[in-house]
Write a protein that holds these residues in place. Structure first.
Motif, PDB file in Angstrom:
ATOM      1  N   SER A 144       0.840  -1.206   0.000  1.00 22.59           N
ATOM      2  CA  SER A 144       0.000   0.000   0.000  1.00 22.59           C
ATOM      3  C   SER A 144       0.874   1.255   0.000  1.00 22.59           C
ATOM      4  O   SER A 144       0.549   2.238  -0.650  1.00 22.59           O
ATOM      5  CB  SER A 144      -0.983   0.003   1.164  1.00 22.59           C
ATOM      6  N   GLU A 145       2.010   1.205   0.712  1.00 18.27           N
ATOM      7  CA  GLU A 145       2.936   2.347   0.706  1.00 18.27           C
ATOM      8  C   GLU A 145       3.461   2.603  -0.702  1.00 18.27           C
ATOM      9  O   GLU A 145       3.667   3.734  -1.102  1.00 18.27           O
ATOM     10  CB  GLU A 145       4.125   2.093   1.646  1.00 18.27           C
ATOM     11  N   LEU A 146       3.676   1.527  -1.448  1.00 20.26           N
ATOM     12  CA  LEU A 146       4.239   1.644  -2.787  1.00 20.26           C
ATOM     13  C   LEU A 146       3.206   2.023  -3.843  1.00 20.26           C
ATOM     14  O   LEU A 146       3.541   2.671  -4.831  1.00 20.26           O
ATOM     15  CB  LEU A 146       4.918   0.325  -3.192  1.00 20.26           C
ATOM     16  N   SER A 147       1.960   1.590  -3.641  1.00 20.90           N
ATOM     17  CA  SER A 147       1.005   1.703  -4.744  1.00 20.90           C
ATOM     18  C   SER A 147      -0.227   2.569  -4.487  1.00 20.90           C
ATOM     19  O   SER A 147      -0.916   2.933  -5.433  1.00 20.90           O
ATOM     20  CB  SER A 147       0.543   0.305  -5.169  1.00 20.90           C
ATOM     21  N   LEU A 148      -0.527   2.895  -3.239  1.00 20.65           N
ATOM     22  CA  LEU A 148      -1.733   3.667  -2.954  1.00 20.65           C
ATOM     23  C   LEU A 148      -1.412   5.135  -2.729  1.00 20.65           C
ATOM     24  O   LEU A 148      -0.318   5.492  -2.286  1.00 20.65           O
ATOM     25  CB  LEU A 148      -2.447   3.113  -1.715  1.00 20.65           C
ATOM     26  N   ALA A 150      -1.868   8.757  -0.739  1.00 20.94           N
ATOM     27  CA  ALA A 150      -1.926   9.085   0.690  1.00 20.94           C
ATOM     28  C   ALA A 150      -3.368   9.016   1.198  1.00 20.94           C
ATOM     29  O   ALA A 150      -3.627   8.522   2.298  1.00 20.94           O
ATOM     30  CB  ALA A 150      -1.337  10.466   0.931  1.00 20.94           C
ATOM     31  N   LYS A 151      -4.312   9.485   0.397  1.00 19.20           N
ATOM     32  CA  LYS A 151      -5.723   9.443   0.805  1.00 19.20           C
ATOM     33  C   LYS A 151      -6.194   7.990   0.980  1.00 19.20           C
ATOM     34  O   LYS A 151      -6.873   7.662   1.951  1.00 19.20           O
ATOM     35  CB  LYS A 151      -6.610  10.156  -0.211  1.00 19.20           C
ATOM     36  N   GLN A 152      -5.832   7.124   0.038  1.00 19.91           N
ATOM     37  CA  GLN A 152      -6.220   5.710   0.139  1.00 19.91           C
ATOM     38  C   GLN A 152      -5.593   5.058   1.381  1.00 19.91           C
ATOM     39  O   GLN A 152      -6.254   4.279   2.074  1.00 19.91           O
ATOM     40  CB  GLN A 152      -5.796   4.949  -1.128  1.00 19.91           C
ATOM     41  N   ARG A 153      -4.325   5.395   1.669  1.00 19.19           N
ATOM     42  CA  ARG A 153      -3.672   4.843   2.861  1.00 19.19           C
ATOM     43  C   ARG A 153      -4.371   5.330   4.129  1.00 19.19           C
ATOM     44  O   ARG A 153      -4.558   4.573   5.080  1.00 19.19           O
ATOM     45  CB  ARG A 153      -2.186   5.227   2.888  1.00 19.19           C
ATOM     46  N   TYR A 154      -4.791   6.603   4.132  1.00 14.72           N
ATOM     47  CA  TYR A 154      -5.507   7.142   5.290  1.00 14.72           C
ATOM     48  C   TYR A 154      -6.845   6.433   5.479  1.00 14.72           C
ATOM     49  O   TYR A 154      -7.210   6.058   6.602  1.00 14.72           O
ATOM     50  CB  TYR A 154      -5.722   8.651   5.127  1.00 14.72           C
ATOM     51  N   LEU A 155      -7.579   6.221   4.388  1.00 16.23           N
ATOM     52  CA  LEU A 155      -8.865   5.510   4.481  1.00 16.23           C
ATOM     53  C   LEU A 155      -8.668   4.077   4.987  1.00 16.23           C
ATOM     54  O   LEU A 155      -9.449   3.595   5.814  1.00 16.23           O
ATOM     55  CB  LEU A 155      -9.585   5.524   3.130  1.00 16.23           C
ATOM     56  N   ASN A 156      -7.617   3.413   4.521  1.00 12.03           N
ATOM     57  CA  ASN A 156      -7.298   2.078   5.033  1.00 12.03           C
ATOM     58  C   ASN A 156      -7.004   2.135   6.530  1.00 12.03           C
ATOM     59  O   ASN A 156      -7.426   1.269   7.292  1.00 12.03           O
ATOM     60  CB  ASN A 156      -6.094   1.477   4.307  1.00 12.03           C
ATOM     61  N   PHE A 157      -6.266   3.166   6.945  1.00 13.90           N
ATOM     62  CA  PHE A 157      -5.911   3.333   8.356  1.00 13.90           C
ATOM     63  C   PHE A 157      -7.163   3.476   9.220  1.00 13.90           C
ATOM     64  O   PHE A 157      -7.301   2.785  10.230  1.00 13.90           O
ATOM     65  CB  PHE A 157      -5.001   4.551   8.539  1.00 13.90           C
ATOM     66  N   ILE A 173       0.041   9.488  13.433  1.00 13.56           N
ATOM     67  CA  ILE A 173      -0.713   8.954  12.290  1.00 13.56           C
ATOM     68  C   ILE A 173       0.008   9.298  10.992  1.00 13.56           C
ATOM     69  O   ILE A 173       0.182   8.440  10.116  1.00 13.56           O
ATOM     70  CB  ILE A 173      -2.158   9.492  12.276  1.00 13.56           C
ATOM     71  N   ALA A 174       0.446  10.544  10.881  1.00 15.87           N
ATOM     72  CA  ALA A 174       1.148  10.964   9.664  1.00 15.87           C
ATOM     73  C   ALA A 174       2.412  10.130   9.449  1.00 15.87           C
ATOM     74  O   ALA A 174       2.686   9.682   8.329  1.00 15.87           O
ATOM     75  CB  ALA A 174       1.489  12.456   9.743  1.00 15.87           C
ATOM     76  N   SER A 175       3.171   9.876  10.521  1.00 16.01           N
ATOM     77  CA  SER A 175       4.404   9.095  10.353  1.00 16.01           C
ATOM     78  C   SER A 175       4.096   7.647  10.005  1.00 16.01           C
ATOM     79  O   SER A 175       4.837   7.003   9.272  1.00 16.01           O
ATOM     80  CB  SER A 175       5.301   9.189  11.587  1.00 16.01           C
ATOM     81  N   TYR A 176       2.969   7.135  10.474  1.00 20.85           N
ATOM     82  CA  TYR A 176       2.544   5.777  10.106  1.00 20.85           C
ATOM     83  C   TYR A 176       2.204   5.718   8.617  1.00 20.85           C
ATOM     84  O   TYR A 176       2.503   4.741   7.933  1.00 20.85           O
ATOM     85  CB  TYR A 176       1.333   5.370  10.948  1.00 20.85           C
ATOM     86  N   LEU A 177       1.568   6.779   8.134  1.00 22.60           N
ATOM     87  CA  LEU A 177       1.142   6.830   6.731  1.00 22.60           C
ATOM     88  C   LEU A 177       2.259   7.270   5.785  1.00 22.60           C
ATOM     89  O   LEU A 177       2.108   7.183   4.567  1.00 22.60           O
ATOM     90  CB  LEU A 177      -0.050   7.779   6.581  1.00 22.60           C
ATOM     91  N   GLY A 178       3.364   7.752   6.342  1.00 28.29           N
ATOM     92  CA  GLY A 178       4.464   8.208   5.500  1.00 28.29           C
ATOM     93  C   GLY A 178       4.197   9.552   4.857  1.00 28.29           C
ATOM     94  O   GLY A 178       4.653   9.823   3.744  1.00 28.29           O
TER      95      GLY A 178
END
Length: 194
Positions: A144-148, A150-157, A173-178
């Motif tokens: 997910s870090e490679l292909s999604l 930031a918004k998609q990663r946040y929604l997954n979170f 949260i931001a550091s978790y999401l990169g």
């Protein structure tokens, strides 16, 4: 304080134990409570234990040579946490673990876990399956870090951790999401207008 029968059922869900096996489990798990802000592990420490989280929230993170923090994992109820790189390789910790919300955990030492495996073989199978699922989850997270976006990663979170968001700091949260905290604010604002 030792583990009681109800907690052993909670930790090893779907496994049943004889009274003798419950006594063995009671002898190796120890309940501990920690206040918010407690550091359970610091980079450079020896790692000889794992924590099973009964309640509260923990965070594992890495600090790079420039002092930037990278949140690797949040730990909530029914999750296990440790620095597994160090734990399995018998090396020094590269991670830090802190308590984000007052927490109650059950701790087991590495040598006690090995004893548990020898005394109750079905527990070794239980842990193997847990590790397989955790490995798959980490692989999904890397993808997910490679292909999604930031918004998609946040929604997954927020789907994975629906009760955490209001309890942890934005920069965690931001550091978790990169992403930066500014990007996180922008994403939240965007989503609130939908």
């Amino acid at each position: 304080m030792s583990l009681d029968n109800n907690i052993s059922k909670e930790i090893f869900n779907e496994l049943s134990f004889s009274n003798e096996e419950i006594e063995i489990i009671n002898a190796v798990f120890f309940r501990e409570t920690f206040k918010k802000g407690t550091q359970l592990l610091k980079a450079g420490d020896n790692v000889d234990r794992q924590y099973y989280i009964i309640d509260g929230c923990l965070r594992s993170y890495h600090i790079d040579t420039q002092g930037r923090e990278y949140t690797v994992q949040f730990g909530i109820k029914d999750w296990w946490m440790s620095d597994y790189t160090a734990f399995f390789s018998n090396s020094k910790a590269i991670m830090n673990i802190e308590v984000l919300q007052d927490a109650t955990v059950y701790r087991i030492l590495d040598e006690e876990k090995e004893y548990l495996y020898n005394q109750i073989p079905k527990i070794e199978s239980f842990f193997r399956k847990k590790l397989e699922r955790a490995f798959a989850a980490f692989q999904r997270r890397i993808l997910s870090e490679l292909s999604l976006t930031a918004k998609q990663r946040y929604l997954n979170f927020i789907n994975s951790f629906p009760n955490i968001e209001k309890s942890v700091k934005n920069y965690h949260i931001a550091s978790y999401l990169g992403i930066t905290t500014e990007s996180l604010s922008r994403i939240r604002k965007e989503l609130s207008h939908k």
